[in-house]
Design an enzyme around this catalytic site. Structure first.
Site, mmCIF file in Angstrom:
data_model
loop_
_atom_site.group_PDB
_atom_site.id
_atom_site.type_symbol
_atom_site.label_atom_id
_atom_site.label_comp_id
_atom_site.label_asym_id
_atom_site.label_seq_id
_atom_site.Cartn_x
_atom_site.Cartn_y
_atom_site.Cartn_z
ATOM 1 N N GLY A 227 0.829 -1.204 0.000
ATOM 2 C CA GLY A 227 0.000 0.000 0.000
ATOM 3 C C GLY A 227 0.860 1.249 0.000
ATOM 4 O O GLY A 227 1.884 1.296 0.680
ATOM 5 N N ARG B 64 1.075 -4.895 -6.081
ATOM 6 C CA ARG B 64 1.197 -6.189 -5.407
ATOM 7 C C ARG B 64 1.550 -7.176 -6.517
ATOM 8 O O ARG B 64 1.017 -7.086 -7.619
ATOM 9 C CB ARG B 64 -0.102 -6.559 -4.714
ATOM 10 N N ASP C 191 5.156 -5.192 5.938
ATOM 11 C CA ASP C 191 5.771 -6.487 6.294
ATOM 12 C C ASP C 191 5.727 -7.506 5.155
ATOM 13 O O ASP C 191 6.640 -8.332 5.037
ATOM 14 C CB ASP C 191 5.171 -7.058 7.585
ATOM 15 N N THR D 130 4.089 2.567 5.596
ATOM 16 C CA THR D 130 2.687 2.144 5.652
ATOM 17 C C THR D 130 1.961 3.053 6.637
ATOM 18 O O THR D 130 2.538 3.400 7.674
ATOM 19 C CB THR D 130 2.535 0.664 6.074
ATOM 20 N N ASP E 109 -0.449 2.309 8.517
ATOM 21 C CA ASP E 109 -1.020 1.591 9.671
ATOM 22 C C ASP E 109 -0.121 1.554 10.909
ATOM 23 O O ASP E 109 -0.587 1.215 11.995
ATOM 24 C CB ASP E 109 -1.349 0.145 9.275
ATOM 25 N N ASP F 60 1.960 -0.627 11.729
ATOM 26 C CA ASP F 60 1.845 -1.964 12.318
ATOM 27 C C ASP F 60 3.123 -2.789 12.160
ATOM 28 O O ASP F 60 3.070 -3.994 11.944
ATOM 29 C CB ASP F 60 0.651 -2.705 11.692
ATOM 30 N N ARG G 133 -6.611 -2.880 9.812
ATOM 31 C CA ARG G 133 -7.215 -4.215 9.840
ATOM 32 C C ARG G 133 -6.717 -5.014 11.036
ATOM 33 O O ARG G 133 -7.454 -5.746 11.666
ATOM 34 C CB ARG G 133 -6.892 -4.983 8.555
HETATM 35 P P1 ATP Z 1 0.759 -3.021 3.418
HETATM 36 O O1 ATP Z 1 1.121 -2.958 4.876
HETATM 37 O O2 ATP Z 1 0.405 -1.704 2.871
HETATM 38 O O3 ATP Z 1 -0.242 -4.100 3.079
HETATM 39 P P2 ATP Z 1 2.774 -4.822 2.508
HETATM 40 O O4 ATP Z 1 4.178 -4.621 2.099
HETATM 41 O O5 ATP Z 1 2.533 -5.660 3.729
HETATM 42 O O6 ATP Z 1 2.110 -3.403 2.631
HETATM 43 P P3 ATP Z 1 1.717 -6.922 0.792
HETATM 44 O O7 ATP Z 1 0.666 -6.834 -0.243
HETATM 45 O O8 ATP Z 1 1.509 -7.855 1.917
HETATM 46 O O9 ATP Z 1 1.951 -5.427 1.271
HETATM 47 O O10 ATP Z 1 3.092 -7.336 0.084
HETATM 48 C C1 ATP Z 1 3.587 -6.606 -1.024
HETATM 49 C C2 ATP Z 1 4.223 -7.544 -2.014
HETATM 50 O O11 ATP Z 1 5.338 -8.216 -1.383
HETATM 51 C C3 ATP Z 1 3.333 -8.680 -2.499
HETATM 52 O O12 ATP Z 1 2.475 -8.279 -3.536
HETATM 53 C C4 ATP Z 1 4.379 -9.678 -3.000
HETATM 54 O O13 ATP Z 1 4.845 -9.324 -4.269
HETATM 55 C C5 ATP Z 1 5.510 -9.508 -1.983
HETATM 56 N N1 ATP Z 1 5.400 -10.560 -0.977
HETATM 57 C C6 ATP Z 1 4.633 -10.597 0.124
HETATM 58 N N2 ATP Z 1 4.765 -11.771 0.784
HETATM 59 C C7 ATP Z 1 5.624 -12.521 0.040
HETATM 60 C C8 ATP Z 1 6.166 -13.844 0.155
HETATM 61 N N3 ATP Z 1 5.834 -14.651 1.164
HETATM 62 N N4 ATP Z 1 7.029 -14.244 -0.788
HETATM 63 C C9 ATP Z 1 7.378 -13.458 -1.813
HETATM 64 N N5 ATP Z 1 6.895 -12.215 -1.985
HETATM 65 C C10 ATP Z 1 6.036 -11.750 -1.082
#
Ligand code: ATP
Length: 328
Positions: free
Chosen positions: A15, A76, A107, A130, A132, A134, A176
């Site tokens: 995000g 994503r 994360d 982010t 959040d 979190d 969330r």
């Molecule tokens: P937010 O807190 O805004 O959701 P985020 O970084 O946690 O941000 P995610 O959608 O969970 O957002 O992860 C972003 C991208 O990181 C995913 O679309 C994917 O490409 C990669 N990613 C997440 N988990 C994995 C994993 N286990 N293995 C490989 N790539 C991953």
């Protein structure tokens, strides 16, 4: 500092959050300061797989410190979750002789970055971006402070209409899994109640509390609800339940939604992002990898990505207490 790193790349993933641009700018300019070549990867890991990589010199990041969103775009990528996808991504890094990666995201993005580092030995440093807040290992993520201010500003406006019509407003905010936004903005905007994922206050207690406040002479009220609140009803069902059981209140719902992600970053977020970007570039040159840059007690700190991913970013119980007393 060791001179093993000469080309670094930066991407934004997950995000978007206000202040990501300030972090990109900082990485690009810090790299230039240390005579490193910097590349920007478009659309996060998906762009890396597709080879969407461009040089990011200090002049390519002019006039972005004040802009929300991310000039590199975010995405994503399911393909990056596969070994084949990550292999393509690595090939593209090799094509540009990129020998280190700065990942700005949450994360999930750090999980992807850590797996990538483990598979291909490419050093990865994370910057928490982010709204959040979190993420374990930092008291503040980039974008969080801006989101708080955006929410407080919106709730101030909602309060004006709540007072004029003697209404009870349920305001849903992002979060969330974590109630940081709801709890802090609840205090900052003077909410009557704050419903967060970390605590299940239960419908009965909520009803009792609202009855008490009505009796004490309050004619209008604001209830802040985090998206992931555990009371078991969505915000509209909650409003309906309260209206059925407290007919003296006229209840309305306002879901703030994506507006919480946008807007110009606050000064706090711009400074935080500038500090984190610089530190990321410096740590890579120090030979550090697999870590996240964070802030604690005003100082930059390092946390292993593994811990940042698994650790819990806990709600401050002192803030819960303040919120409870302030509603009297
Ligand atoms: P937010 O807190 O805004 O959701 P985020 O970084 O946690 O941000 P995610 O959608 O969970 O957002 O992860 C972003 C991208 O990181 C995913 O679309 C994917 O490409 C990669 N990613 C997440 N988990 C994995 C994993 N286990 N293995 C490989 N790539 C991953």
């Amino acid at each position: 500092m060791s001179a093993t790193i000469s080309n670094i790349a930066v991407l934004t993933s997950g995000g978007d959050a206000p202040g990501m641009n300030a972090a990109i700018r900082s990485v690009a300019r810090s790299a230039s300061f240390y005579n490193l070549k910097c590349f920007g990867i478009l659309r996060g890991y998906q762009g890396l797989i597709e080879g969407k990589i461009k040089v990011l010199g200090p002049r390519n990041v002019n006039n972005i410190i004040n802009k929300g969103g991310t000039i590199l775009k975010s995405a994503r990528s399911d393909e990056f979750r596969t070994k084949e996808g990550r292999a393509k991504a690595y090939e593209n890094l090799q094509k540009h002789n990129i020998d280190a990666l700065v990942v700005i995201g949450g994360d999930g993005s750090f999980t992807g970055g850590l797996i990538f580092q483990q598979e291909f030995g490419i050093p990865v440093i994370g910057i928490p971006g982010t709204i959040d807040n979190d993420i374990f290992g930092t008291s503040h993520t980039i974008g969080y402070d801006t989101a708080l201010n955006t929410v407080v500003d919106a709730v101030d406006k909602i309060r004006d209409t709540a007072i004029s019509h003697n209404r009870l407003f349920f305001v849903e905010v992002m979060g969330r899994d974590a109630g940081h936004i709801a709890l802090n903005t609840g205090i900052g905007a003077g909410a009557e109640e704050v419903l967060i994922p970390e605590e299940n206050m239960g419908l009965d207690r909520l009803l009792e509390s609202l009855k008490r406040s009505k009796k004490s002479g309050k004619l209008s009220s604001i209830v802040m609800v985090a998206e992931g609140d555990k009371i078991g009803k969505n915000v509209f069902e909650l409003a309906e339940y309260i209206e059925d059981n407290l007919p003296s209140y006229e209840v309305r719902v306002s879901v703030l939604g994506h507006m919480q992600r946008g807007g110009a970053p606050t000064c706090f977020d711009r400074v935080l992002a500038s500090r984190m970007g610089l530190r990321a570039v410096e740590e890579l040159q120090n030979g550090v990898s697999g870590h996240m840059i964070g802030i604690a007690d005003g100082k930059m700190i390092l946390t292993p990505l593994e811990k940042a991913i698994k650790g819990e970013s806990k709600i401050d119980s002192e803030l819960v207490r303040v919120s409870e007393i302030m509603r009297l």
